[in-house]
Design a protein around this motif. Structure first.
Motif, PDB file in Angstrom:
ATOM      1  N   ILE B 172    -152.547  -2.660  30.204  1.00 28.81           N
ATOM      2  CA  ILE B 172    -151.444  -3.649  30.232  1.00 28.81           C
ATOM      3  C   ILE B 172    -150.056  -2.879  30.159  1.00 28.81           C
ATOM      4  O   ILE B 172    -149.302  -3.200  30.671  1.00 28.81           O
ATOM      5  CB  ILE B 172    -151.475  -4.473  28.897  1.00 28.81           C
ATOM      6  N   GLU B 173    -150.164  -1.792  29.165  1.00 29.75           N
ATOM      7  CA  GLU B 173    -148.952  -1.044  29.149  1.00 29.75           C
ATOM      8  C   GLU B 173    -148.408  -0.268  30.382  1.00 29.75           C
ATOM      9  O   GLU B 173    -147.242   0.108  30.542  1.00 29.75           O
ATOM     10  CB  GLU B 173    -149.005  -0.104  27.913  1.00 29.75           C
ATOM     11  N   GLY B 175    -148.324  -1.951  33.112  1.00 31.71           N
ATOM     12  CA  GLY B 175    -147.999  -2.986  33.911  1.00 31.71           C
ATOM     13  C   GLY B 175    -149.106  -4.216  34.544  1.00 31.71           C
ATOM     14  O   GLY B 175    -148.532  -4.970  35.175  1.00 31.71           O
ATOM     15  N   HIS B 176    -150.061  -3.861  34.151  1.00 35.71           N
ATOM     16  CA  HIS B 176    -151.251  -4.856  34.665  1.00 35.71           C
ATOM     17  C   HIS B 176    -151.316  -5.945  33.726  1.00 35.71           C
ATOM     18  O   HIS B 176    -151.557  -5.928  32.701  1.00 35.71           O
ATOM     19  CB  HIS B 176    -152.504  -3.993  34.773  1.00 35.71           C
ATOM     20  N   THR B 177    -151.247  -7.317  34.562  1.00 39.72           N
ATOM     21  CA  THR B 177    -151.346  -8.295  33.683  1.00 39.72           C
ATOM     22  C   THR B 177    -152.523  -9.187  34.192  1.00 39.72           C
ATOM     23  O   THR B 177    -152.919 -10.092  33.463  1.00 39.72           O
ATOM     24  CB  THR B 177    -149.956  -9.304  34.030  1.00 39.72           C
ATOM     25  N   LYS B 178    -152.967  -9.113  35.411  1.00 42.84           N
ATOM     26  CA  LYS B 178    -154.241  -9.832  35.900  1.00 42.84           C
ATOM     27  C   LYS B 178    -155.372  -9.000  35.871  1.00 42.84           C
ATOM     28  O   LYS B 178    -155.356  -8.150  36.789  1.00 42.84           O
ATOM     29  CB  LYS B 178    -154.020 -10.667  37.195  1.00 42.84           C
ATOM     30  N   VAL B 203    -155.722  -8.518  25.237  1.00 40.63           N
ATOM     31  CA  VAL B 203    -155.341  -9.589  26.127  1.00 40.63           C
ATOM     32  C   VAL B 203    -154.140 -10.582  25.298  1.00 40.63           C
ATOM     33  O   VAL B 203    -153.233 -10.822  25.482  1.00 40.63           O
ATOM     34  CB  VAL B 203    -156.432 -10.159  26.833  1.00 40.63           C
ATOM     35  N   HIS B 206    -151.013  -9.254  23.816  1.00 35.43           N
ATOM     36  CA  HIS B 206    -149.969  -9.237  24.855  1.00 35.43           C
ATOM     37  C   HIS B 206    -149.595 -10.499  25.541  1.00 35.43           C
ATOM     38  O   HIS B 206    -149.001 -10.400  26.205  1.00 35.43           O
ATOM     39  CB  HIS B 206    -150.212  -8.062  25.885  1.00 35.43           C
ATOM     40  N   LEU B 208    -151.361 -12.521  27.047  1.00 33.67           N
ATOM     41  CA  LEU B 208    -151.874 -12.774  28.558  1.00 33.67           C
ATOM     42  C   LEU B 208    -152.802 -13.706  28.684  1.00 33.67           C
ATOM     43  O   LEU B 208    -153.688 -13.994  27.598  1.00 33.67           O
ATOM     44  CB  LEU B 208    -152.563 -11.477  29.264  1.00 33.67           C
ATOM     45  N   ASN B 335    -145.264  -0.744  36.458  1.00 38.50           N
ATOM     46  CA  ASN B 335    -143.924  -1.337  35.956  1.00 38.50           C
ATOM     47  C   ASN B 335    -143.048  -0.387  35.774  1.00 38.50           C
ATOM     48  O   ASN B 335    -143.128   0.997  35.957  1.00 38.50           O
ATOM     49  CB  ASN B 335    -144.118  -2.021  34.516  1.00 38.50           C
TER      50      ASN B 335
END
Lengths: 335, 335
Positions: B172-173, B175-178, B203, B206, B208, B335
């Motif tokens: 996630i850090e 930049g992945h969100t899905k 998840v 953050h 999400l 990101n």
DNA sequence: CTGTTAGCGCTTTCAA
DNA sequence: TTGAAAGCGCTAACAG
């Protein structure tokens, strides 16, 4: 639960129980049925220590050399399954790559008095003086014991010479003329020696040159050593377009290292493996390699040992199991 | 050569010989020296069958759940090696991923009367009624037995929740969100459940979303299943940029499949593994993963069992072994 | 400190 | 067809 319990519970004597359990003749059908039923009901299992103390010689020792060798692991599983279907029991001894298998085998031979010994990988012949003290049939699996004087010793392996020659042919026929080799110590490993001989056969057949000092890199059987070997190899010898490795794991290590050096496989350098691990078809690039038949090696190896145990003074056998050539994506056609 | 022979040859009685051989107290230095000398001279080796027949209850059963699981195999090897150095013998029972380990264990418990049982992978607690009949110390390795009532049961594992959370944080850090997940059956595998919980922690932390039906693919632990799982996952759910897998082998299978579909890792999709097999640092791309310490798991697990065997009525222990986060090249920073 | 002896659980004669 | 009994080689309890 001992046979004494089974005897009491079934109303028969221990002798009769033992006879039933061992499928001996001269037992009434009534007794057999009854005893078997009681034994089953109580989950009875023979104490193998007692059994073997009594009848020494229905026990097979399996020595596996090479920790975490995927090929051997899978052969081992098959062998154990098959032994379970015979009158023999077995147990496994795991050795490090640098342990002395003859010494260990000798110790087991004295301690356990097995009817036979299976060597998975490794070659106890290298320590002749110890090995020759072992007076029960032995079988080498994946290894060969060619011109051996020891009549106890059978072997079941792959035709390394032919396989190595075939895969080298493939390299050369794809246009590669300057080849490197990453392999074992040909002075101490007969497998390596045979694979190298096969390689040389092909090289000579095609009229190519091979400078051992420049083009051969000796290494151990591991990812890490494959990686460092390829680095040394290409730094000491210019212009190599293809590398014949003697094991899939070295090949994988080598590919990794080349990648790290900015050299692409197979675009810049082609590589072949040896063994045919399942894994090789999941990595990138899929490896061109030789698949050894695990099930055949296991089955024939065990069969050879049992044969040798039952028929004393028999000539030992030396079998070659068919292999399979796997065409992956790790070799570039350059002609 | 038996101890009887040694007794005769040395002029002492078998009892004294046995005491010397077993390093028992109450033997004169004279006797010890003499007997040892005679034993050595005649290459005497104890018959372990007789020894163990006498000393019952020095047997440890090892149940391995998950055929050809590289991590477990490697732990198994270490355990066997260590057991070899103790007074215990062991044998291994291999179970399928879907077998009932408690039932098998119970059967072995009745049949073999082991002094203790090691569970490698799997969790017999799920079948409480069977498992509670087992009255010898057991230890779970790689698994946890947290709030367990059973005092026979120790466990040595990795902190899956924390590790999963950490590696998900990393995704996630970057930049992945899905995110997609390729994992085990969370209703039947507690390891999978814990790893999933760790994943979910991250998840949620953050902020999400995660739609289980769309973004989770249940699968077995193998190259092949990893490959087919990723195919299903990306076909049922659009826009995934990173996949958290619960095992290195699934990750490798998945990467292979994505490659075959023309999808590049990590350029198009990022992937993380779990286990930290040596292999993962040799494939392309190097896997970002969690390394479990095989040697620590093996050593501590066996130690815990032996401890429990020797000291009855002891409180059982539950250890977490430190893991290591390995940053590979299979995750793209977006990101 | 040492010797004697009773088994461990099993197979295999030898008698019945 | 069955039972009784003698060990296989070793350990450990007991007696000296």
């Amino acid at each position: 639960m001992t046979i004494k319990d089974i005897a009491r519970l079934s109303g028969y004597a221990v002798g009769t129980v033992s006879r039933v359990l061992n499928d001996h003749p001269n037992v009434s059908e009534t007794a057999r049925t009854k005893i078997l039923a009681v034994a089953k009901e109580h989950h009875f299992v023979r104490n193998t220590n007692a059994q073997q103390l009594k009848q020494q010689g229905r026990y097979i020792a399996i020595l596996v050399k090479g920790v975490s060798n995927i090929l051997l692991n899978s052969i081992l599983e098959i062998i154990q399954k098959h032994i379970g279907e015979t009158i023999y029991t077995s147990s496994v001894f795991v050795l490090d790559e640098y342990d002395n298998e003859a010494k260990t085998a000798l110790k087991i031979y004295y301690e356990k008095r097995p009817a036979g010994i299976i060597f998975l990988g490794g070659n106890p012949q290298r320590y002749e003086s110890d090995f020759n003290k072992i007076k029960v049939p032995c079988v080498l699996i994946t290894n060969q014991a060619p011109n051996v004087s020891n009549n106890n010793l059978s072997s079941v392996g792959t035709d390394d010479v032919k396989a190595a020659e075939q895969i080298t042919d493939y390299l050369i026929e794809n246009g590669h003329t300057k080849l490197g080799v990453i392999g074992g110590d040909i002075n101490n490993s007969e497998i390596s020696e045979r694979r190298f001989n096969g390689f040389l056969n092909s090289v000579k057949k095609h009229g190519l040159e091979f400078d051992f000092d420049m083009q051969y890199q000796t290494t151990k059987y591991s990812f890490e050593d494959g990686a460092s070997a390829v680095k040394q190899l290409i730094s000491k010898c210019d212009g190599i377009t293809a590398i014949f490795t003697m094991g899939d794991v070295q090949a994988i290590g080598a590919i990794r290292m080349l990648n790290d050096m900015g050299i692409s496989v197979p675009k810049d350098i082609s590589i072949t493996g040896f063994d045919g691990l399942l894994l090789t078809q999941y990595i990138y690039p899929r490896l061109t390699t030789i698949r050894q038949s695990e099930s055949q090696l296991a089955k024939c190896g065990l069969a050879a040992l049992l044969e040798a145990i039952s028929k004393e003074d028999e000539e030992s056998v030396h079998l070659l199991i068919p292999y399979e050539f796997i065409e992956g994506e790790s070799v570039l056609k350059i002609n």
